[in-house]
Design an enzyme around this catalytic site. Structure first.
Site, PDB file in Angstrom:
ATOM      1  N   ARG A 105      55.832 122.560  73.150  1.00  0.00           N
ATOM      2  CA  ARG A 105      55.928 122.507  71.681  1.00  0.00           C
ATOM      3  C   ARG A 105      54.589 122.848  71.006  1.00  0.00           C
ATOM      4  NH1 ARG A 105      57.819 117.086  68.784  1.00  0.00           N
ATOM      5  NH2 ARG A 105      56.220 116.155  70.096  1.00  0.00           N
ATOM      6  N   ARG A 133      50.231 118.683  70.191  1.00  0.00           N
ATOM      7  CA  ARG A 133      49.923 117.268  70.007  1.00  0.00           C
ATOM      8  C   ARG A 133      49.305 116.686  71.272  1.00  0.00           C
ATOM      9  NH1 ARG A 133      55.259 114.656  67.323  1.00  0.00           N
ATOM     10  NH2 ARG A 133      54.820 113.058  68.887  1.00  0.00           N
TER      11      ARG A 133
HETATM   12  P1  AP5 Z   1      61.213 118.277  67.901  1.00  0.00           P
HETATM   13  O1  AP5 Z   1      62.161 118.593  66.812  1.00  0.00           O
HETATM   14  O2  AP5 Z   1      59.754 118.339  67.600  1.00  0.00           O
HETATM   15  O3  AP5 Z   1      61.606 116.901  68.618  1.00  0.00           O
HETATM   16  P2  AP5 Z   1      61.495 115.394  68.120  1.00  0.00           P
HETATM   17  O4  AP5 Z   1      62.741 114.704  68.550  1.00  0.00           O
HETATM   18  O5  AP5 Z   1      61.131 115.354  66.669  1.00  0.00           O
HETATM   19  O6  AP5 Z   1      60.313 114.933  69.051  1.00  0.00           O
HETATM   20  P3  AP5 Z   1      59.006 114.077  68.736  1.00  0.00           P
HETATM   21  O7  AP5 Z   1      58.099 114.203  69.926  1.00  0.00           O
HETATM   22  O8  AP5 Z   1      58.400 114.435  67.411  1.00  0.00           O
HETATM   23  O9  AP5 Z   1      59.583 112.687  68.683  1.00  0.00           O
HETATM   24  P4  AP5 Z   1      58.838 111.410  68.942  1.00  0.00           P
HETATM   25  O10 AP5 Z   1      59.903 110.512  68.544  1.00  0.00           O
HETATM   26  O11 AP5 Z   1      58.267 111.129  70.255  1.00  0.00           O
HETATM   27  O12 AP5 Z   1      57.490 111.601  68.086  1.00  0.00           O
HETATM   28  P5  AP5 Z   1      57.069 111.033  66.680  1.00  0.00           P
HETATM   29  O13 AP5 Z   1      56.152 111.987  66.057  1.00  0.00           O
HETATM   30  O14 AP5 Z   1      58.263 110.594  65.920  1.00  0.00           O
HETATM   31  O15 AP5 Z   1      61.549 119.270  69.126  1.00  0.00           O
HETATM   32  C1  AP5 Z   1      60.780 119.227  70.338  1.00  0.00           C
HETATM   33  C2  AP5 Z   1      60.638 120.667  70.876  1.00  0.00           C
HETATM   34  O16 AP5 Z   1      61.914 121.144  71.305  1.00  0.00           O
HETATM   35  C3  AP5 Z   1      60.121 121.671  69.822  1.00  0.00           C
HETATM   36  O17 AP5 Z   1      59.258 122.548  70.457  1.00  0.00           O
HETATM   37  C4  AP5 Z   1      61.400 122.376  69.338  1.00  0.00           C
HETATM   38  O18 AP5 Z   1      61.149 123.720  68.925  1.00  0.00           O
HETATM   39  C5  AP5 Z   1      62.291 122.345  70.599  1.00  0.00           C
HETATM   40  N1  AP5 Z   1      63.718 122.217  70.276  1.00  0.00           N
HETATM   41  C6  AP5 Z   1      64.271 121.460  69.290  1.00  0.00           C
HETATM   42  N2  AP5 Z   1      65.622 121.568  69.312  1.00  0.00           N
HETATM   43  C7  AP5 Z   1      65.921 122.395  70.351  1.00  0.00           C
HETATM   44  C8  AP5 Z   1      67.153 122.901  70.888  1.00  0.00           C
HETATM   45  N3  AP5 Z   1      68.344 122.558  70.359  1.00  0.00           N
HETATM   46  N4  AP5 Z   1      67.086 123.713  71.966  1.00  0.00           N
HETATM   47  C9  AP5 Z   1      65.888 124.063  72.513  1.00  0.00           C
HETATM   48  N5  AP5 Z   1      64.681 123.636  72.037  1.00  0.00           N
HETATM   49  C10 AP5 Z   1      64.706 122.802  70.973  1.00  0.00           C
HETATM   50  O19 AP5 Z   1      56.301 109.729  67.116  1.00  0.00           O
HETATM   51  C11 AP5 Z   1      55.019 109.802  67.735  1.00  0.00           C
HETATM   52  C12 AP5 Z   1      54.460 108.408  67.943  1.00  0.00           C
HETATM   53  O20 AP5 Z   1      54.361 107.728  66.673  1.00  0.00           O
HETATM   54  C13 AP5 Z   1      55.324 107.473  68.808  1.00  0.00           C
HETATM   55  O21 AP5 Z   1      55.076 107.674  70.183  1.00  0.00           O
HETATM   56  C14 AP5 Z   1      54.835 106.101  68.312  1.00  0.00           C
HETATM   57  O22 AP5 Z   1      53.573 105.781  68.850  1.00  0.00           O
HETATM   58  C15 AP5 Z   1      54.659 106.346  66.814  1.00  0.00           C
HETATM   59  N6  AP5 Z   1      55.912 106.041  66.073  1.00  0.00           N
HETATM   60  C16 AP5 Z   1      56.763 106.938  65.488  1.00  0.00           C
HETATM   61  N7  AP5 Z   1      57.794 106.300  64.906  1.00  0.00           N
HETATM   62  C17 AP5 Z   1      57.575 104.969  65.110  1.00  0.00           C
HETATM   63  C18 AP5 Z   1      58.293 103.798  64.743  1.00  0.00           C
HETATM   64  N8  AP5 Z   1      59.449 103.843  64.063  1.00  0.00           N
HETATM   65  N9  AP5 Z   1      57.795 102.608  65.149  1.00  0.00           N
HETATM   66  C19 AP5 Z   1      56.643 102.512  65.835  1.00  0.00           C
HETATM   67  N10 AP5 Z   1      55.914 103.584  66.228  1.00  0.00           N
HETATM   68  C20 AP5 Z   1      56.380 104.804  65.857  1.00  0.00           C
END
Ligand code: AP5
Length: 218
Positions: A127, A160
């Site tokens: 990504r 990231r």
């Molecule tokens: P993408 O759309 O970026 O996936 P995503 O589900 O949004 O993945 P994230 O890594 O952003 O989710 P996350 O939940 O770990 O991270 P977040 O930033 O929320 O797609 C991924 C890749 O696949 C891309 O390259 C895309 O192009 C590709 N792709 C998408 N769809 C596809 C398809 N259909 N086919 C093929 N390829 C595809 O969280 C980060 C950190 O923040 C957490 O670890 C935690 O420490 C903290 N945090 C966030 N939310 C909370 C919360 N509610 N409570 C406490 N801590 C939190």
């Protein structure tokens, strides 16, 4: 409408929330993005969140919940929003329900994007994200038109630090241990819709749009 988008890290929550936000006009609210923006500004909450994010574990409930409840109280969320990555624990889900209830609102639907574990790591390690508008790309499945540049705003793309293979493994186990109960929580409330996240990005959007139009059975 208040819509929750659930899914493991890499399931495509951000990708789909971005598209649905353009289709529906609802703002996309993502705690991960809010933490990263807070960190870029050097705020206390950003710095506090950084060490948890770098370790691939959840930021404590109090910090995440306070930030999201403050954000959804802003005027642009008065008709609803798309919550991408919140709630991730039962504590967060209950706090969100209570805050909405106090405003006479409730969650309408929770969409769970299902992707098998073996695909998730490949998605995350390939990504690239736009530093300005956070649009996600993938070097194989969704490359930008010009390498290193965002199609939408021309911003520089970056990877990231928590998308390293060893951190990804930890993030996936945190999801299955702490967020899986949230899926059951919305299923018991008859608000859960499941979509097949293995389809192409456009097919997943079509499934989500059609699922969101379905009336829920009580
Ligand atoms: P993408 O759309 O970026 O996936 P995503 O589900 O949004 O993945 P994230 O890594 O952003 O989710 P996350 O939940 O770990 O991270 P977040 O930033 O929320 O797609 C991924 C890749 O696949 C891309 O390259 C895309 O192009 C590709 N792709 C998408 N769809 C596809 C398809 N259909 N086919 C093929 N390829 C595809 O969280 C980060 C950190 O923040 C957490 O670890 C935690 O420490 C903290 N945090 C966030 N939310 C909370 C919360 N509610 N409570 C406490 N801590 C939190």
């Amino acid at each position: 409408m208040y819509i929750i988008i659930l899914g493991a890290p890499g399931a495509g929550k951000g990708t789909q929330a971005d598209i649905l936000s353009q289709e529906t006009g609802l703002p996309r609210i993502a705690p991960g993005d809010l933490f990263r923006q807070a960190l870029e500004r050097g705020t206390e909450s950003g710095l506090a969140a950084k060490r948890y994010m770098d370790a691939g574990v959840l930021v404590p409930d109090e910090i995440a919940t306070e930030m999201i409840l403050e954000r959804i109280a802003e005027p642009d969320c008065s008709s609803g929003c798309l919550l991408d990555g919140f709630p991730r624990t039962l504590h967060q889900a209950r706090a969100l329900d209570q805050a909405l209830e106090e405003r006479g609102e409730s969650i309408d639907k929770a969409v769970y994007i299902e992707v098998p574990s073996e695909d998730l790591a490949k998605r995350l390690t390939g990504r690239w994200l736009c530093r300005s508008c956070q649009t996600p790309y993938h070097e194989a499945s969704f490359p930008p038109k010009t390498p290193g540049k965002c199609d939408k705003c021309g911003g520089a793309l970056y990877q990231r630090s928590d998308d390293r293979e060893e951190t990804v493994r930890g993030r996936l186990s945190v999801f299955f241990a702490q967020t899986a109960p949230v899926i059951d929580y919305y299923e018991q409330q008859h608000k859960l819709l499941r979509v097949n996240g293995r389809l192409s990005i456009h097919e997943v959007t079509a499934e989500m749009m059609s699922a969101l139009k379905q009336p829920m059975s009580s």
